[in-house]
Design an enzyme around this catalytic site. Sequence first.
Site, PDB file in Angstrom:
ATOM      1  CD  GLU A   1      17.410  81.830  44.378  1.00 35.27           C
ATOM      2  OE1 GLU A   1      17.246  80.625  44.098  1.00 35.27           O
ATOM      3  OE2 GLU A   1      18.465  82.457  44.135  1.00 35.27           O
TER       4      GLU A   1
ATOM      5  CD  GLU B   1      22.732  80.217  42.547  1.00 33.75           C
ATOM      6  OE1 GLU B   1      21.965  79.254  42.472  1.00 33.75           O
ATOM      7  OE2 GLU B   1      22.330  81.390  42.720  1.00 33.75           O
TER       8      GLU B   1
HETATM    9 MN    MN Z   1      20.359  81.894  43.554  1.00 33.56          MN
END
Ligand code: MN
Length: 288
Positions: free
Chosen positions: A154, A248
Site C-alpha cells: 500500500e 475502508e
Molecule cells: Mn488503506
Amino acid sequence: MSISDKKPLEFGGHSLVWAGDWSPKSARFAASSAHKAGYDLIEILIAEPEKIDAAMTKDLLAEFNLKAAGCFVLTASTDISSADKSIVKAGEELARQAIDKLAAIGGVEFDGPFASSLQPYEQPATKENRANSVGAMKRMADYAADKGINLNIEIVNRYESNLMNTAKEGLLYLEEVDKPNVYLHLDTYHMNIEEDGMVEGVLAAADRIGYVHIGESHRGYLGTGNVDFDSFFGALKTINYSGPITFESFSSVVVDPALSNALRIWRNLWDDSHDLAEKAIKFMKARY
Ligand code: MN
C-alpha cells in the site's frame, strides 16, 4: 502477467467497518454483516497473527460465502526498513507468521503499507533504509509465492511512511523488488493527499495495481468528503482493472487499539456500520 491471469473483480469491506477485534463474536458480526450488505470479500487485520483463529475464520468465510484478504502493518520494533538488522529480522518473522495465517484461512491477497512501519517518520528514508526494505521484501515475496499469496504494497501518505508516497515512487520500488507476486496497493484516501489528481498514478501503475482501497478524505461516508471518486473509478476503467476493490473506513466507535491510534482516528465519523457498509457498496458498484 497475461490477461488470462487477471485477478477476479471482488468488492471488499475492511473488518474495522464492523469490528475492532477478531474474537469469535466480533468476527461473526463482521462476516455476517459483510455478507448481508453484498460484499464478496472481507479484509481482516492480521497485525497480530496469534490473535486470529484460522479454523474459526475459515468456517465463517464458508458460512457467509466470503473471500478473505489479509491486512498487515509493521511497527517501529518490526520495521523492515530499519537500519537495525535485528528489527528487520523481527519484521520479516512477523510477516511470515501473518502470511502463514492468511494461507491457513485460504486467502490469496496480502495487503497494507508493510514496506516500512506505520508511523510518522521524522526524517527521509536513507539508502540503507530502502535497501533493507527491498531485501526483506524479496524474501517475503518468495515465501508468499510458495503459498500462492500475492503481496500488495500500500502506498500511503507522508505521515505514515517516508519510503514512498506516490504510485510512481511505488513502481520504482517494485522494479527493485522484481518479483511477479508483488503489486502496488492504491488507496484513494492517500492518493487524495499525495498524487497529482486521481488519474495519473492509476494510469502509470496500470497492470501493477493489485489491490485498491476506497476511502474518503476524512475516512467516513463515501461521497461526503473531498475525494474525486468519479475520476478514480474512470481511471480504473481505462486500465481495465480487475482485483479487489475494498471499502475502508474508520470511526472512533469501532476501535482496534493499535491500528486506530496509528491512523489517528480521533473522531466519530459514523455510528451505524450497517448503513455505512450498505451505502458504500452501492456507491462503488454505481461507479464500477
Ligand atoms: Mn488503506
